[in-house]
Design a protein around this motif. Structure first.
Motif, PDB file in Angstrom:
ATOM      1  N   SER A 106      17.175  -8.743  20.170  1.00 56.17           N
ATOM      2  CA  SER A 106      18.165  -9.148  21.170  1.00 56.17           C
ATOM      3  C   SER A 106      18.764  -7.953  21.895  1.00 56.17           C
ATOM      4  O   SER A 106      19.536  -8.113  22.840  1.00 56.17           O
ATOM      5  N   GLY A 107      18.422  -6.749  21.471  1.00 54.84           N
ATOM      6  CA  GLY A 107      18.937  -5.543  22.106  1.00 54.84           C
ATOM      7  C   GLY A 107      17.968  -4.393  21.911  1.00 54.84           C
ATOM      8  O   GLY A 107      16.898  -4.549  21.325  1.00 54.84           O
ATOM      9  N   GLY A 108      18.351  -3.236  22.410  1.00 53.70           N
ATOM     10  CA  GLY A 108      17.503  -2.055  22.294  1.00 53.70           C
ATOM     11  C   GLY A 108      18.097  -0.933  23.105  1.00 53.70           C
ATOM     12  O   GLY A 108      19.315  -0.868  23.306  1.00 53.70           O
ATOM     13  N   ASP A 109      17.273  -0.049  23.601  1.00 52.53           N
ATOM     14  CA  ASP A 109      17.734   1.073  24.412  1.00 52.53           C
ATOM     15  C   ASP A 109      18.227   0.553  25.759  1.00 52.53           C
ATOM     16  O   ASP A 109      17.502  -0.152  26.471  1.00 52.53           O
ATOM     17  N   GLN A 117      10.494  -4.805  24.630  1.00 49.42           N
ATOM     18  CA  GLN A 117      11.650  -4.032  25.075  1.00 49.42           C
ATOM     19  C   GLN A 117      11.653  -3.873  26.601  1.00 49.42           C
ATOM     20  O   GLN A 117      11.847  -2.783  27.142  1.00 49.42           O
ATOM     21  N   GLN A 118      11.451  -5.000  27.286  1.00 49.81           N
ATOM     22  CA  GLN A 118      11.454  -5.011  28.742  1.00 49.81           C
ATOM     23  C   GLN A 118      12.891  -4.982  29.256  1.00 49.81           C
ATOM     24  O   GLN A 118      13.778  -5.619  28.690  1.00 49.81           O
ATOM     25  N   ARG A 119      13.115  -4.259  30.339  1.00 47.22           N
ATOM     26  CA  ARG A 119      14.460  -4.070  30.875  1.00 47.22           C
ATOM     27  C   ARG A 119      14.802  -5.158  31.888  1.00 47.22           C
ATOM     28  O   ARG A 119      13.962  -5.982  32.276  1.00 47.22           O
ATOM     29  N   ASP A 120      16.058  -5.164  32.359  1.00 46.55           N
ATOM     30  CA  ASP A 120      16.570  -6.230  33.215  1.00 46.55           C
ATOM     31  C   ASP A 120      15.667  -6.507  34.414  1.00 46.55           C
ATOM     32  O   ASP A 120      15.485  -7.673  34.808  1.00 46.55           O
ATOM     33  N   ALA A 121      15.135  -5.471  35.016  1.00 44.33           N
ATOM     34  CA  ALA A 121      14.350  -5.651  36.237  1.00 44.33           C
ATOM     35  C   ALA A 121      13.091  -6.491  36.018  1.00 44.33           C
ATOM     36  O   ALA A 121      12.538  -7.058  36.969  1.00 44.33           O
ATOM     37  N   TRP A 122      12.644  -6.585  34.775  1.00 44.97           N
ATOM     38  CA  TRP A 122      11.430  -7.353  34.496  1.00 44.97           C
ATOM     39  C   TRP A 122      11.653  -8.855  34.629  1.00 44.97           C
ATOM     40  O   TRP A 122      10.717  -9.608  34.931  1.00 44.97           O
ATOM     41  N   SER A 124      14.718 -12.350  33.644  1.00 42.06           N
ATOM     42  CA  SER A 124      15.942 -12.780  32.985  1.00 42.06           C
ATOM     43  C   SER A 124      15.880 -12.501  31.489  1.00 42.06           C
ATOM     44  O   SER A 124      14.797 -12.366  30.913  1.00 42.06           O
ATOM     45  N   GLN A 125      17.041 -12.409  30.863  1.00 38.30           N
ATOM     46  CA  GLN A 125      17.069 -12.184  29.416  1.00 38.30           C
ATOM     47  C   GLN A 125      16.379 -13.324  28.682  1.00 38.30           C
ATOM     48  O   GLN A 125      15.704 -13.100  27.669  1.00 38.30           O
ATOM     49  N   ALA A 126      16.522 -14.528  29.191  1.00 37.63           N
ATOM     50  CA  ALA A 126      15.874 -15.668  28.550  1.00 37.63           C
ATOM     51  C   ALA A 126      14.347 -15.491  28.533  1.00 37.63           C
ATOM     52  O   ALA A 126      13.681 -15.797  27.535  1.00 37.63           O
ATOM     53  N   ARG A 127      13.783 -14.997  29.630  1.00 40.06           N
ATOM     54  CA  ARG A 127      12.333 -14.787  29.690  1.00 40.06           C
ATOM     55  C   ARG A 127      11.911 -13.634  28.791  1.00 40.06           C
ATOM     56  O   ARG A 127      10.903 -13.709  28.093  1.00 40.06           O
ATOM     57  N   ARG A 128      12.696 -12.558  28.807  1.00 34.91           N
ATOM     58  CA  ARG A 128      12.300 -11.363  28.055  1.00 34.91           C
ATOM     59  C   ARG A 128      12.431 -11.561  26.550  1.00 34.91           C
ATOM     60  O   ARG A 128      11.801 -10.847  25.767  1.00 34.91           O
ATOM     61  N   GLU A 132       6.444 -15.819  24.301  1.00 34.16           N
ATOM     62  CA  GLU A 132       5.321 -16.197  25.169  1.00 34.16           C
ATOM     63  C   GLU A 132       5.515 -15.656  26.579  1.00 34.16           C
ATOM     64  O   GLU A 132       4.596 -15.100  27.185  1.00 34.16           O
ATOM     65  N   GLN A 133       6.733 -15.777  27.120  1.00 32.65           N
ATOM     66  CA  GLN A 133       7.003 -15.292  28.465  1.00 32.65           C
ATOM     67  C   GLN A 133       6.967 -13.764  28.529  1.00 32.65           C
ATOM     68  O   GLN A 133       6.474 -13.186  29.506  1.00 32.65           O
ATOM     69  N   ALA A 134       7.494 -13.112  27.497  1.00 35.81           N
ATOM     70  CA  ALA A 134       7.464 -11.646  27.463  1.00 35.81           C
ATOM     71  C   ALA A 134       6.022 -11.149  27.429  1.00 35.81           C
ATOM     72  O   ALA A 134       5.668 -10.176  28.113  1.00 35.81           O
ATOM     73  N   ALA A 135       5.183 -11.791  26.616  1.00 35.35           N
ATOM     74  CA  ALA A 135       3.777 -11.403  26.553  1.00 35.35           C
ATOM     75  C   ALA A 135       3.087 -11.633  27.893  1.00 35.35           C
ATOM     76  O   ALA A 135       2.302 -10.795  28.366  1.00 35.35           O
TER      77      ALA A 135
END
Length: 342
Positions: A106-109, A117-122, A124-128, A132-135
């Motif tokens: 739920s957090g990181g750098d 560990q995808q950042r905001d620009a990638w 929404s937090q829900a997707r990241r 499945e969505q992160a992959a």
């Protein structure tokens, strides 16, 4: 896709994971195997046996739990649904292992979250934080135009660490290579419908005990280090330098240095008869002298420092006994004590 890896697993050993801030401390390439463990019911007088995949990294034991295995499976199956080749599935699993140890964080750098560990620009937090969505974003790219793996030109011909770095742009670009062996085995388990179990090796490299095992462990720990001609470690290596360094760290220094000298001080082994720790000689000159050497990890797989521009890595090999040969170092190669047989 209906294939599922069995997830009825219990903790058989404590997982020892060290973190610096939000980043995983780099550890060497992993060996993993199914082992028998005693379930929680033992406290109630009931003893049962179950399987728990154990990853051994140097002196550290790591247990992959249900969450980690489920996340690995999601990453792989998402890639399959996108028709990503197996090589890309390995890159994705190795990346998620390095970035989050296959945990949906739920957090990181800074603002980094999720398996990758995808950042905001990638997105929404829900997707990241949706595995499945992160992959899917790792493979196809982020909403801010970040390239995914499939957008990287010639990614299939890149080393795992370079392909992962092209997507992640990490501060630790060599880290991903250390998880390649484990990732490849997990991909094989899911795509090949080969469930993990007590009698299944999860990672190809099940190292022997004793001096040969120590030597191989050292060599595998150098994955991701660059090839530099004439280098014998600890930060860079040429092909024979990796062997010299690894035997020295195992407590058995060599008194020879080059691939040619190693071949001259070896007993030639028939293809198919090799053991972990044996050497593969290639680039044979007119007089049969070797120009390159790598180390057998297990039959069919070797670790090597390839050439300028490439890092220490695992390699699949085939030996014909003519253009390349297998050798086992003789006692004459060692400066003092000779290691136990592989």
């Amino acid at each position: 896709m209906e294939r599922r890896v069995p997830l009825k697993l219990v903790v058989a050993l404590l997982a020892v994971l060290a973190f610096l801030g939000g980043g995983l401390v780099l550890v060497p390439a992993m060996m993993m195997m199914g082992i028998a463990g005693v379930s929680e019911d033992e406290a109630a007088g009931i003893t049962s046996t179950t399987c728990s995949p154990i990853a051994q990294t140097g002196n550290t034991n790591v247990v992959l739990n249900e969450e980690q295995l489920a996340n690995a499976q999601t990453v792989i199956e998402t890639g399959v649904s996108l028709h990503v080749p197996s090589r890309g599935l390995v890159v994705a699993v190795a990346t998620a292992m390095q970035e989050s140890t296959l945990q949906n964080l739920s957090g990181g750098d800074l603002d980094s979250v999720g398996l990758f560990q995808q950042r905001d620009a990638w997105g929404s937090q829900a997707r990241r934080t949706n595995p499945e969505q992160a992959a899917r974003m790792f493979y196809t790219g982020g909403q801010g135009g970040q390239p995914g793996l499939l957008d990287v030109r010639d990614w299939e011909s890149m080393p795992v660490t370079d392909a992962a770095q092209a997507v992640q742009v990490s501060a630790f670009p060599f880290a991903y290579a250390r998880w390649e062996s484990m990732a490849a085995s997990l991909v094989e388990s899911v795509v090949g419908d080969n469930p993990l179990g007590c009698d299944k090796n999860v990672v190809a490299a099940n190292l022997p005990t004793g001096s040969v095992g120590k030597m191989l462990q050292t060599a595998l720990e150098q994955q991701g280090d660059p090839y530099v001609w004439g280098a014998v470690g600890p930060e860079s290596f040429d092909c024979s330098g990796l062997i010299v360094y690894s035997w020295r760290k195992a407590g058995h220094p060599l008194k020879i240095r080059t691939a040619a000298q190693m071949m001259d001080n070896s007993t030639i082994i028939e293809p198919g008869q090799e053991k972990p720790g044996d050497l593969i000689f290639s680039a044979l000159g007119e007089r049969g002298s070797a120009g390159h050497v790598m180390i057998v990890v297990e039959p069919g797989t070797a670790v090597q420092a390839p050439r300028t521009g490439l890092d220490v890595k695992l390699t699949k090999y085939k030996v014909d006994g003519v253009n390349n040969k297998i050798g086992r170092l003789n006692a004459s190669a060692f400066a003092a004590a000779v290691p136990a047989a592989a």
